[in-house]
Scaffold this active site. Sequence first.
Site, PDB file in Angstrom:
ATOM      1  CG  HIS A  28      -1.511  58.290   2.816  1.00  0.00           C
ATOM      2  ND1 HIS A  28      -2.223  58.757   1.734  1.00  0.00           N
ATOM      3  CD2 HIS A  28      -1.999  57.055   3.069  1.00  0.00           C
ATOM      4  CE1 HIS A  28      -3.104  57.839   1.361  1.00  0.00           C
ATOM      5  NE2 HIS A  28      -2.993  56.792   2.162  1.00  0.00           N
TER       6      HIS A  28
ATOM      7  CG  ASP B  81      -1.511  61.475  -0.263  1.00  0.00           C
ATOM      8  OD1 ASP B  81      -0.461  61.073   0.270  1.00  0.00           O
ATOM      9  OD2 ASP B  81      -2.607  60.912  -0.137  1.00  0.00           O
TER      10      ASP B  81
ATOM     11  CB  SER C 189      -3.895  54.542  -0.181  1.00  0.00           C
ATOM     12  OG  SER C 189      -5.005  54.887   0.601  1.00  0.00           O
TER      13      SER C 189
END
Length: 358
Positions: free
Chosen positions: A92, A122, A200
């Site tokens: 993402h 992911d 992230s």
Amino acid sequence: MLARKNFITKWLSSLALGLATLASAAHAAVEFATDDERNSMQVFEQARPSVVFVTNEQLARDPRSFDIMSVPAGSGTGFVWSADGYIVTNYHVVEGANKVMITLQDQTSWPAKVIGLAPERDLAVLKIIAPNEKLLALSLGDSSQLTVGRKVLAIGNPFGLDATLTTGVVSALGREIESPNQRKIGNVIQTDAAINPGNSGGPLLNSQGQLVGVNTMIYSPSGASAGIGFAIPVNTVKDVVPQLIKNGKIIRPVIGFESAPEQWALQSGIEGLPILRVFNNSPAQQAGLQGVTRNNWGQLVLGDVVVAIDGKLTPNNDAYMSILESHKPGDTVEIQLVRDGKVIKRSLTLAPPPVSKP
């Protein structure tokens, strides 16, 4: 005059002694640290050179001139996977990117090529062309050895801030979260180490400085850390990254059947995957699996319903694909079916996915 000179000499000596005492106290304060503090500092200094800043740029149209231009679309963290330039981050973080830039800890920036994407996990693999001495790979741990309460450390770039360390513990194991393409990611690590926007794709490390997870998301109504963060376990990463480097995607072997829509199965009260049709020359056909047929009156007749593979239940398509992703072409599996109300078993050899035509 002599008295004044002696006074100044004593004053200077006293000042020097005071400064020495302050320096000694400051040095002692710096030197003093608990074992846990020393460990955190050592892990941070050891891992920091491996952590990178990822910038995602996408194409957009200028509302005034209507010209196409590249604009910043987000940022995140990544880490060096190997000295030949492979970088791992979250899917993402680079989703929809037209251009990706990697900034190393020495503040040099390098254009990155997207090598492979796995939205169902992911994860993404990028590659930069940079001198090997700038690329220090992280040591890989074993996430199966984690237990609740073990110390973990997260390094990232929250809110664009450079190389920030947060510490915490493993709060829970075996969690399940939703991936960017709505697939379920299982066996996820939950931690209370603060994970904020920008973290992230960064590494989650154990007290030995080994990678045990990839930070992926937080659970928070406000969008900031609320003590519930999640990381993809490194054992999943170790399985996925080589596939992304080699094939650009996760390679999922096939059985060779198309299942009926899940909504139809739910409405019909069917538990498992109803086989809609079986493909020719597939493992499913060779094993004698049967799809939906029509009787003499044109009514649909239910065929086989796949309820388990190697003892693992297949209540939906997501669970079915996850089981296949844990295998490779050539593996033999046992399929458990329900046919005409009876449970039967069939063994078959998984086939490679069909080659996509350019």
